[in-house]
Design a protein around this motif. Sequence first.
Motif, PDB file in Angstrom:
ATOM      1  N   PHE A 119       0.773  -1.354  -0.014  1.00 60.97           N
ATOM      2  CA  PHE A 119      -0.032  -0.056   0.067  1.00 60.97           C
ATOM      3  C   PHE A 119       0.870   1.051  -0.120  1.00 60.97           C
ATOM      4  O   PHE A 119       1.601   1.472   0.803  1.00 60.97           O
ATOM      5  N   GLY A 120       0.596   2.183  -1.066  1.00 59.63           N
ATOM      6  CA  GLY A 120       1.554   3.365  -1.047  1.00 59.63           C
ATOM      7  C   GLY A 120       0.924   4.356  -0.130  1.00 59.63           C
ATOM      8  O   GLY A 120       0.103   4.239   0.530  1.00 59.63           O
ATOM      9  N   ALA A 121       1.580   5.573  -0.159  1.00 56.59           N
ATOM     10  CA  ALA A 121       1.272   6.574   0.927  1.00 56.59           C
ATOM     11  C   ALA A 121      -0.114   7.126   0.467  1.00 56.59           C
ATOM     12  O   ALA A 121      -0.676   7.565   1.553  1.00 56.59           O
ATOM     13  N   ASP A 122      -0.367   6.796  -0.857  1.00 57.86           N
ATOM     14  CA  ASP A 122      -1.749   7.511  -1.112  1.00 57.86           C
ATOM     15  C   ASP A 122      -2.609   6.432  -0.923  1.00 57.86           C
ATOM     16  O   ASP A 122      -4.101   6.679  -1.220  1.00 57.86           O
ATOM     17  N   GLY A 123      -2.482   5.029  -0.068  1.00 58.56           N
ATOM     18  CA  GLY A 123      -3.304   4.326   0.171  1.00 58.56           C
ATOM     19  C   GLY A 123      -3.788   3.383  -0.758  1.00 58.56           C
ATOM     20  O   GLY A 123      -4.771   2.490  -0.362  1.00 58.56           O
ATOM     21  N   VAL A 124      -3.281   3.515  -2.205  1.00 54.15           N
ATOM     22  CA  VAL A 124      -3.573   2.452  -3.138  1.00 54.15           C
ATOM     23  C   VAL A 124      -2.906   1.312  -3.084  1.00 54.15           C
ATOM     24  O   VAL A 124      -1.586   1.360  -2.840  1.00 54.15           O
ATOM     25  N   ALA A 125      -3.488   0.258  -3.147  1.00 56.47           N
ATOM     26  CA  ALA A 125      -2.680  -1.091  -3.217  1.00 56.47           C
ATOM     27  C   ALA A 125      -2.204  -1.327  -4.509  1.00 56.47           C
ATOM     28  O   ALA A 125      -2.618  -1.243  -5.795  1.00 56.47           O
TER      29      ALA A 125
END
Length: 154
Positions: free
Chosen positions: A78-84
């Motif tokens: 999961f990136g800092a943007d919350g996208v998996a």
Amino acid sequence: MKRLLTLALALFVASPALAQDVIVNGIHIIHPYITAPAPGSMSGAAYLVVANEGATADRFDAVETDIAMMAALHNTEFGADGVARMYELPPIPLAPGETVSFEPGGAHIMLMMLNAELNVGDMVPMTLSFQNAGEIVVEFEVMARDPNAPAMSH
């Protein structure tokens, strides 16, 4: 005698859940399962725990199954943007005594281009390939998706 027969039958009926765990050449496969994909889905995810209980190092190389055109070791980050984001993993080294967990939101077996519908309760054979332990055939149980688990899709 009737009591003994009833007890034996109860143990036999209850044993499929225990029969899923497999130990071959020091490699222990624990609780292999697939989360039931949505109807019509072309992908799915399988999970398990792999423990090297042997005295020598090994490596988890690959997965094969007839239920999908492709099965691969994957990971989710999961990136800092919350996208998996998912990506394929290289073979996984297993030192003696080491355990690797494949679980929702992390490492998993990605099943792509499913060629059969997977329903809760189905048992799905997969062949797990290890450098030293060789090929291990394991039955994965299709289980209901935990509504609190991260969604897995491509």
